[in-house]
Enzyme design. Structure first.
Site, mmCIF file in Angstrom:
data_model
loop_
_atom_site.group_PDB
_atom_site.id
_atom_site.type_symbol
_atom_site.label_atom_id
_atom_site.label_comp_id
_atom_site.label_asym_id
_atom_site.label_seq_id
_atom_site.Cartn_x
_atom_site.Cartn_y
_atom_site.Cartn_z
ATOM 1 N N CYS A 175 31.407 17.544 40.430
ATOM 2 C CA CYS A 175 31.265 17.126 39.058
ATOM 3 C C CYS A 175 29.764 17.478 38.481
ATOM 4 C CB CYS A 175 31.609 15.728 38.752
ATOM 5 S SG CYS A 175 31.257 14.962 37.080
ATOM 6 N N SER B 175 27.833 15.792 36.680
ATOM 7 C CA SER B 175 27.105 14.512 36.513
ATOM 8 C C SER B 175 25.930 14.814 37.837
ATOM 9 C CB SER B 175 27.778 13.266 36.713
ATOM 10 O OG SER B 175 28.470 13.075 35.505
ATOM 11 N N HIS C 104 23.105 16.965 36.726
ATOM 12 C CA HIS C 104 22.155 16.040 36.058
ATOM 13 C C HIS C 104 20.959 15.620 36.764
ATOM 14 C CE1 HIS C 104 24.535 16.873 32.367
ATOM 15 N NE2 HIS C 104 25.399 15.866 32.916
ATOM 16 N N HIS D 197 30.130 11.902 43.743
ATOM 17 C CA HIS D 197 30.705 10.525 43.150
ATOM 18 C C HIS D 197 32.264 10.745 43.024
ATOM 19 C CE1 HIS D 197 29.891 12.857 39.801
ATOM 20 N NE2 HIS D 197 30.795 12.202 39.094
ATOM 21 N N CYS E 174 36.639 10.505 39.256
ATOM 22 C CA CYS E 174 35.963 10.840 37.951
ATOM 23 C C CYS E 174 36.424 11.460 37.100
ATOM 24 C CB CYS E 174 34.633 11.343 38.441
ATOM 25 S SG CYS E 174 33.687 11.622 36.984
HETATM 26 N N1 NAD Z 1 31.149 9.529 30.254
HETATM 27 C C1 NAD Z 1 31.529 9.561 31.686
HETATM 28 O O1 NAD Z 1 32.072 8.548 32.292
HETATM 29 C C2 NAD Z 1 31.348 11.097 32.675
HETATM 30 C C3 NAD Z 1 32.172 11.077 33.718
HETATM 31 C C4 NAD Z 1 31.996 12.270 34.277
HETATM 32 C C5 NAD Z 1 31.199 13.550 33.612
HETATM 33 N N2 NAD Z 1 30.672 13.344 32.619
HETATM 34 C C6 NAD Z 1 29.798 14.423 31.797
HETATM 35 O O2 NAD Z 1 30.854 15.217 30.987
HETATM 36 C C7 NAD Z 1 30.131 16.344 30.968
HETATM 37 C C8 NAD Z 1 31.222 17.530 31.326
HETATM 38 O O3 NAD Z 1 31.402 17.535 32.925
HETATM 39 P P1 NAD Z 1 32.115 18.524 33.684
HETATM 40 O O4 NAD Z 1 32.291 18.188 34.967
HETATM 41 O O5 NAD Z 1 33.450 18.812 33.041
HETATM 42 O O6 NAD Z 1 31.294 19.736 33.297
HETATM 43 P P2 NAD Z 1 31.696 21.291 33.474
HETATM 44 O O7 NAD Z 1 30.107 22.312 33.581
HETATM 45 O O8 NAD Z 1 32.791 21.697 34.477
HETATM 46 O O9 NAD Z 1 32.340 21.806 32.058
HETATM 47 C C9 NAD Z 1 31.503 21.861 31.093
HETATM 48 C C10 NAD Z 1 32.258 22.837 30.005
HETATM 49 O O10 NAD Z 1 31.275 22.890 28.848
HETATM 50 C C11 NAD Z 1 31.358 24.136 28.184
HETATM 51 N N3 NAD Z 1 30.425 24.350 27.319
HETATM 52 C C12 NAD Z 1 29.042 24.532 27.307
HETATM 53 N N4 NAD Z 1 28.449 24.294 26.371
HETATM 54 C C13 NAD Z 1 29.225 24.419 25.362
HETATM 55 C C14 NAD Z 1 29.199 24.375 23.818
HETATM 56 N N5 NAD Z 1 28.244 24.452 23.293
HETATM 57 N N6 NAD Z 1 30.761 24.252 23.465
HETATM 58 C C15 NAD Z 1 31.666 24.226 24.037
HETATM 59 N N7 NAD Z 1 31.738 24.375 25.409
HETATM 60 C C16 NAD Z 1 30.351 24.386 25.893
HETATM 61 C C17 NAD Z 1 31.096 25.023 29.539
HETATM 62 O O11 NAD Z 1 31.398 26.324 29.453
HETATM 63 C C18 NAD Z 1 31.901 24.319 30.478
HETATM 64 O O12 NAD Z 1 33.226 24.983 30.802
HETATM 65 C C19 NAD Z 1 28.927 16.527 31.712
HETATM 66 O O13 NAD Z 1 27.904 15.951 30.759
HETATM 67 C C20 NAD Z 1 28.962 15.361 32.827
HETATM 68 O O14 NAD Z 1 28.012 14.579 33.187
HETATM 69 C C21 NAD Z 1 30.542 11.945 31.753
HETATM 70 ZN ZN ZN Z 2 32.016 12.669 37.356
#
Ligand code: NAD
Ligand code: ZN
Ligand code: ZN
Length: 370
Positions: free
Chosen positions: A40, A42, A45, A61, A168
């Site tokens: 993931c 996260s 980060h 996680h 997650c």
């Molecule tokens: N709130 C929660 O409970 C929670 C849980 C898990 C992950 N997250 C967060 O969610 C986010 C996404 O996680 P992920 O694992 O899917 O990440 P990931 O890296 O797999 O996917 C992110 C996507 O965003 C795209 N992207 C980047 N900049 C962009 C823009 N300006 N416009 C459109 N698309 C864009 C990328 O090309 C990529 O496909 C992260 O910040 C992660 O930490 C939050």
């Molecule tokens: Zn996660």
């Protein structure tokens, strides 16, 4: 006992796969052998410092495994049980849990320190140094010891190498659409960022009965995948999306907009509001850097059009209810799980896996651990 785990010692360095020393479970704790762990964003980060958890830390996680030993007082789990971890523990007793908000369980307060909930000490050590655990789990590890509050028991026939993603990404994305955004049949939904989270927001919006689903991502592979998962339109940028959504909604824009980019950016919230309809809602699921406190948006736009901006953690879901529920949808052929895993890696290949994530090559990469 000895185990092997991926440790982050300092920000802006690579994950280091090393032998660790693992203590037996104490009261209320469980020792598990991991089956698999999703990569993931996260955990990334932690590397960039956007999420300032205490280091050194064992990452991971989004995992699942098999119980090898239970500590005193754990009477509902036994050796051989299959478990998916919730990345937020759920005690079942605090006001959040009692009111149906397990994602906000009071035990979440211990996440930042990464020590065991029971006595705030570490069971994981390397060279005499105590190690923290990402989300109190540390799933980038052959074995781990966690609190029973992090464990969700599932049927032994569940394929843990795919179902780990329910810990997650799947619940977070699906719940961002179904619970946080509250997508209703016939609504138009836009999802910004199609990674492991965003692709599951697409699935959630589809299952909630969205009329049109707009998937926005600069990476062509992600846009193509979004169509496979139920998106009706794609755009490479917010600017491009504005024209497409405007055209497809007679200028009314999207009822629900879900932000799931790799790293949230405060100056993009105005752009998300610009593609949001009157009475519409923007859900901020992606994590912004902890140091970022400025967000750009038109407050007048919010007032005059009654728009909302809300945050969502773990899909605003109840993992003990929703993980089995989503497994049921998978078994009924209504939720894609197998197709989420683009590539698998060995634990030693973890840095390669994260490189592939940064380069947009994976919907989800998964580390296979046993
Ligand atoms: N709130 C929660 O409970 C929670 C849980 C898990 C992950 N997250 C967060 O969610 C986010 C996404 O996680 P992920 O694992 O899917 O990440 P990931 O890296 O797999 O996917 C992110 C996507 O965003 C795209 N992207 C980047 N900049 C962009 C823009 N300006 N416009 C459109 N698309 C864009 C990328 O090309 C990529 O496909 C992260 O910040 C992660 O930490 C939050
Ligand atoms: Zn996660
Ligand atoms: Zn609780």
């Amino acid at each position: 006992m000895k185990s092997k785990a991926a440790i982050l010692w300092e920000p802006h360095t690579k994950w280091s796969v090393e032998e660790i020393e693992l203590d037996p479970p104490k009261a209320g704790e469980v020792l598990l052998k991991l089956a698999a762990s999703g990569l993931c964003h996260s955990d990334e980060h932690l590397v960039t410092g956007d999420l300032p958890f205490e280091l050194p830390i064992i990452g991971g996680h989004e995992g699942a495994g098999v119980v090898e030993e239970v500590g005193p007082g754990v009477d509902w789990l036994a050796e051989g049980d299959h478990v998916i971890f919730g990345f937020i523990p759920a005690c079942g007793r605090c006001p959040s849990c009692a009111s149906g908000h397990e994602n906000l369980c009071d035990l979440g307060m211990y996440l930042g320190a990464g020590r065991q909930i029971s006595d705030h000490t570490a069971r994981h050590h390397a060279g005499g140094t105590d190690l923290g655990l990402m989300c109190l789990l540390g799933t980038f590890s052959e074995r781990t010891v966690v609190n029973e509050a992090s464990c969700i028991k599932v049927d032994p026939d569940v394929a843990l190498d795919k179902a780990c993603l329910l810990g997650c990404g799947v619940v977070t994305g699906w719940g961002s659409a179904v619970y946080a955004a509250g997508v209703k049949p016939g609504e138009d939904v836009a999802i910004i960022g199609i990674g492991g989270i965003g692709i599951n927001a697409v699935q959630g919006a589809r299952l909630a009965g969205a009329r049109q689903i707009f998937a926005i991502d600069p990476v062509e592979f992600k846009r193509d995948q979004a169509i496979e998962f139920g998106a009706t339109h794609t755009a490479a940028s917010l600017e491009e999306a504005q024209a497409i959504i405007g055209g497809a909604t007679a200028g009314r824009m999207a009822n629900k907009v879900i932000m799931t980019m790799g790293v949230g950016k405060g100056d993009l919230v105005a752009g998300a509001l610009a593609i949001t309809a009157k009475l519409g809602r923007v859900v901020i699921t992606n994590l912004h850097a902890a140091s970022e406190t400025q967000v750009t948006m038109s407050a007048l736009d919010m007032t005059l059009m009654e728009k909302q901006v809300i945050g969502s953690l773990f899909g605003s879901a109840n993992p003990r209810l929703d993980i089995p529920r989503l497994l049921g949808l998978y078994e009924a052929g209504q939720l894609k799980l197998d197709e989420l895993v683009t590539r698998t890696y060995r634990l030693e290949e973890i840095n390669h896996g994260y490189e592939d994530m940064r380069e947009g090559r994976n919907l989800r990469g998964v580390i296979t651990l046993s």
